[in-house]
Design a protein around this motif. Structure first.
Motif, mmCIF file in Angstrom:
data_model
loop_
_atom_site.group_PDB
_atom_site.id
_atom_site.type_symbol
_atom_site.label_atom_id
_atom_site.label_comp_id
_atom_site.label_asym_id
_atom_site.label_seq_id
_atom_site.Cartn_x
_atom_site.Cartn_y
_atom_site.Cartn_z
ATOM 1 N N TYR A 75 81.186 19.161 56.839
ATOM 2 C CA TYR A 75 81.262 19.028 58.307
ATOM 3 C C TYR A 75 82.581 18.394 58.754
ATOM 4 O O TYR A 75 83.089 18.713 59.820
ATOM 5 C CB TYR A 75 80.046 18.270 58.855
ATOM 6 C CG TYR A 75 78.772 19.086 58.685
ATOM 7 C CD1 TYR A 75 78.539 20.225 59.463
ATOM 8 C CD2 TYR A 75 77.830 18.754 57.712
ATOM 9 C CE1 TYR A 75 77.394 21.002 59.276
ATOM 10 C CE2 TYR A 75 76.688 19.520 57.523
ATOM 11 C CZ TYR A 75 76.481 20.648 58.306
ATOM 12 O OH TYR A 75 75.355 21.424 58.124
ATOM 13 N N ARG A 111 72.502 20.895 54.160
ATOM 14 C CA ARG A 111 73.035 21.169 55.497
ATOM 15 C C ARG A 111 72.293 20.324 56.512
ATOM 16 O O ARG A 111 71.123 19.986 56.331
ATOM 17 C CB ARG A 111 72.887 22.655 55.825
ATOM 18 C CG ARG A 111 73.764 23.529 54.940
ATOM 19 C CD ARG A 111 73.865 24.925 55.495
ATOM 20 N NE ARG A 111 74.702 24.943 56.677
ATOM 21 C CZ ARG A 111 75.828 25.660 56.802
ATOM 22 N NH1 ARG A 111 76.261 26.411 55.820
ATOM 23 N NH2 ARG A 111 76.521 25.626 57.921
ATOM 24 N N CYS A 139 82.799 13.167 63.333
ATOM 25 C CA CYS A 139 82.087 12.670 62.135
ATOM 26 C C CYS A 139 81.362 11.362 62.456
ATOM 27 O O CYS A 139 80.214 11.161 62.057
ATOM 28 C CB CYS A 139 83.058 12.432 60.981
ATOM 29 S SG CYS A 139 83.463 13.926 60.060
ATOM 30 N N ALA A 144 73.982 19.072 63.158
ATOM 31 C CA ALA A 144 75.400 19.449 63.134
ATOM 32 C C ALA A 144 75.554 20.968 63.170
ATOM 33 O O ALA A 144 76.453 21.498 63.833
ATOM 34 C CB ALA A 144 76.075 18.873 61.893
ATOM 35 N N ASP A 145 74.662 21.691 62.469
ATOM 36 C CA ASP A 145 74.709 23.160 62.499
ATOM 37 C C ASP A 145 74.453 23.687 63.913
ATOM 38 O O ASP A 145 75.096 24.630 64.367
ATOM 39 C CB ASP A 145 73.677 23.751 61.533
ATOM 40 C CG ASP A 145 74.194 23.787 60.100
ATOM 41 O OD1 ASP A 145 75.418 23.675 59.903
ATOM 42 O OD2 ASP A 145 73.374 23.929 59.168
#
Length: 292
Positions: A191, A145, A236, A149-150
């Motif tokens: 993602y 992960r 992205c 982005a999280d």
């Protein structure tokens, strides 16, 4: 005869789709550094359809997606190499039309599309080093992960329920379902799908209010899927993930959509840019909210 710029661009995208390739997928994967095309002088990122058109140009293997005009290259003391061909990009200029009727004057704004030509910095010589180099690539582990982005996903405050079967967004209940991270091939795929569903989420009537009640197989449904695909591709690129085509089966419906409406691609790109901007706005607002 006056050229129809909308029809020109639409024809280029249709040709790519007919060849079986979505021109917004992975055109940057060989490019270290920033993945979103930007102006090499101002560092401002391009938006809307220009992102996709410059990604198509990037397929020539340029080292970095930095572009500038012929004039900008000269102003920097460099030049475009002889024989190089530029890439056309587009912007909409609001033209003020003054009208007089029954002794009353009124002004209305008419959108006028303009095109201009840009060149990649690799097509030039004599440019300063600061103009030709992009930001260094972000180092990340493709199998785990991604904290950045999280953090971005959390900052949207979207109701994302992971580990619940398929990936989908339910407008009536305003939540996103996502399979568990382990169900994906890696971070790029996870993602990419999350950004696709998050772009749908921005269309809710309490946010950007796009029409999400479309029948599967209709042109409106295809248009919303195209917006979600492009929104995911834009995000992205920003986070350095390799985007992929979520549903290859939509290519035929997109060709049909673009043939039926020459402005459909511009509209979808514009809506996808708005969605990405909306999500960035939520992410930027997050620290202040927490502090309060």
């Amino acid at each position: 005869m006056k050229r129809d710029l909308y029809a020109d661009v639409s024809a280029r995208i249709i040709a790519e789709l007919e060849a079986g390739a979505a021109p917004w997928v992975k055109p940057w994967s060989a490019t270290p550094g920033a993945n979103t095309p930007c102006n090499a002088v101002s560092n401002r990122p391009y938006s809307g359809c220009n992102v996709v058109l410059l990604w198509m140009a990037q397929a020539a293997g340029y080292r970095t997606p930095r572009f500038l005009t012929f004039k900008q290259a000269l102003e920097l003391g460099g030049n475009v190499r002889k024989g190089e061909r530029g890439t056309k990009v587009y912007f909409v200029k609001q033209l003020a039309i003054h009208e007089k009727a029954d002794d009353e004057c009124s002004t209305r704004l008419v959108p006028m599309m303009r095109e201009y030509c840009v060149f990649n910095v690799d097509q030039c010589e004599g440019l300063p080093h600061s103009v030709t180099t992009g930001k260094p690539a972000r180092v990340r582990n493709p199998d785990t992960r991604d904290e950045l982005a999280d953090q971005f996903l959390r900052s949207t405050r979207a109701d994302i329920r992971e580990g619940h079967g398929e990936a989908y967004y339910v407008p009536s209940r305003d939540f996103i379902s996502m399979p568990a991270f382990e169900a994906f091939l890696g971070a790029d795929e996870f993602y990419g799908v999350a950004f696709h569903e998050l772009t749908h989420w921005t269309g809710h009537k309490s946010r950007l209010d796009r029409d999400l009640k479309n029948r599967f197989g209709s042109r409106s449904y295809a248009a919303e899927e195209l917006i979600a695909e492009l929104g995911a591709a834009f995000l992205c690129a920003e986070f350095g993930f390799d985007g992929d085509l979520r549903h290859a089966g939509y290519i035929a419906t997109w060709i049909d959509l673009l043939r039926a409406d020459k402005r459909a691609f511009f509209t979808a790109c514009s809506q996808a840019s708005k969605a990405a901007d909306y999500l960035r706005g939520l992410a930027l607002a997050e620290p202040a909210d927490v502090a309060a």
